[in-house]
Scaffold this active site. Sequence first.
Site, PDB file in Angstrom:
ATOM      1  N   HIS A 193       0.845  -1.194   0.000  1.00  0.00           N
ATOM      2  CA  HIS A 193       0.000   0.000   0.000  1.00  0.00           C
ATOM      3  C   HIS A 193       0.876   1.238   0.000  1.00  0.00           C
ATOM      4  CE1 HIS A 193      -3.194   2.827   1.175  1.00  0.00           C
ATOM      5  NE2 HIS A 193      -4.002   1.916   0.676  1.00  0.00           N
ATOM      6  N   GLU A 197      -7.943  -4.976  -0.732  1.00  0.00           N
ATOM      7  CA  GLU A 197      -8.387  -5.773  -1.880  1.00  0.00           C
ATOM      8  C   GLU A 197      -8.253  -7.271  -1.627  1.00  0.00           C
ATOM      9  OE1 GLU A 197      -9.574  -3.987  -4.287  1.00  0.00           O
ATOM     10  OE2 GLU A 197      -8.341  -2.245  -4.754  1.00  0.00           O
TER      11      GLU A 197
END
Length: 343
Positions: free
Chosen positions: A234, A288
């Site tokens: 991320h 996700e």
Amino acid sequence: MTNGLDGIVAAETRLSDVDGERGRLILAGFDLERLAGHRSFEAAATLFLGGEEAELRAALGRGRVRAFTRVAQIPDVPDAMDALRGATAQLPEETTPAELVAAVGVFAAAWARRRAGLAPVSPDAHAGHAADLLRALRGAPAPAADVAAFETYLVSVIDHGMNASTFAARVVASTGSDLVSAVTAAIGALKGPLHGGAPGPVLDMLDAIGDAGGAEAWLRAELAAGRRIMGMGHRVYRVRDPRAAVLEQAIEKLAVTPRLALARAVEKTAERLLAERHPGRALRANVEFYTSVLLDAVGVPRSLFAAIFASARTVGWCAHVDEQRRTGRLIRPMSRYVGAVPA
Ligand code: COA
């Protein structure tokens, strides 16, 4: 010179805060964990869009019915995000935030039904938004546990700081352009696999790995081929994305134990291999990763994962557009010219 604007503050916002060091996500003044799984989509959206929850619920219901009259305009293209972008772009300029949120969900579901050779399902203006979207997708009312998990997902992704699609929406809004244009731009940004397009490929990865014993060899081969492991890493979080834990808990309540066990094993292995490869950088699961397992479990086809993400994030986009407009300031950064200079 940073080429991804890392660490640059581009706006002041009251909408959400992503603390990447501590793994804390604040949504409109609430910790993620207090909203997702505890409040309805309408209740959470009201915190972002203002007004009364009952009013928003009614406006979303009316918006779904109105959007349904436009489903024939959804482009018949193989990619859901392309379809969503095309259909959203055709909405009239005066479309309200509630109408936009409703329309993006209705368009996503109707596109998926059509691709599956099925008729779109008429909205029920009086139902909750999450329940009605899931019914529109499945063709029949979904069990309460599935609706609850789906609603937890929608609330988890409702907003997330200055992510790429939100920034895109704010840039468009800052020019004085309209809300539909801003949301259409945001949909384009969310389509990219580095942003919202990862959960479909995460599920493909879990399917390809098949069982936990095969995870290490499969992941090593991916990394050796120079490919990224989808659902890991991320830009902001240096710890595990807090949304991953919320979604994991929601999945625990559904009957998908083998898939969840596989996902957990793959996550652990991926984390270990990425730590070996990038010792200085914590590359952990992002939202996700478990989105893929959750949405699949409640009957959302994988081709639609990013579009469903968009349908929830439209709340955040609309709220950011409103906030940006209030500043009245054009977003217009600089570039440094490194090209040829004519003699
Ligand atoms: N798999 C393999 N390697 C990865 C990786 C992943 N998922 N995520 C990051 N890396 C590598 C990068 O290639 C980089 O390597 P390098 O220094 O040799 O070039 C290093 O780790 C550091 O990357 P970082 O700066 O943390 O990544 P970023 O901030 O540019 O990118 C993402 C963040 C999300 C785009 C990136 O982690 C990624 O592509 N993840 C997979 C896609 C995904 O899940 N997207 C959904 C995001 S919510």
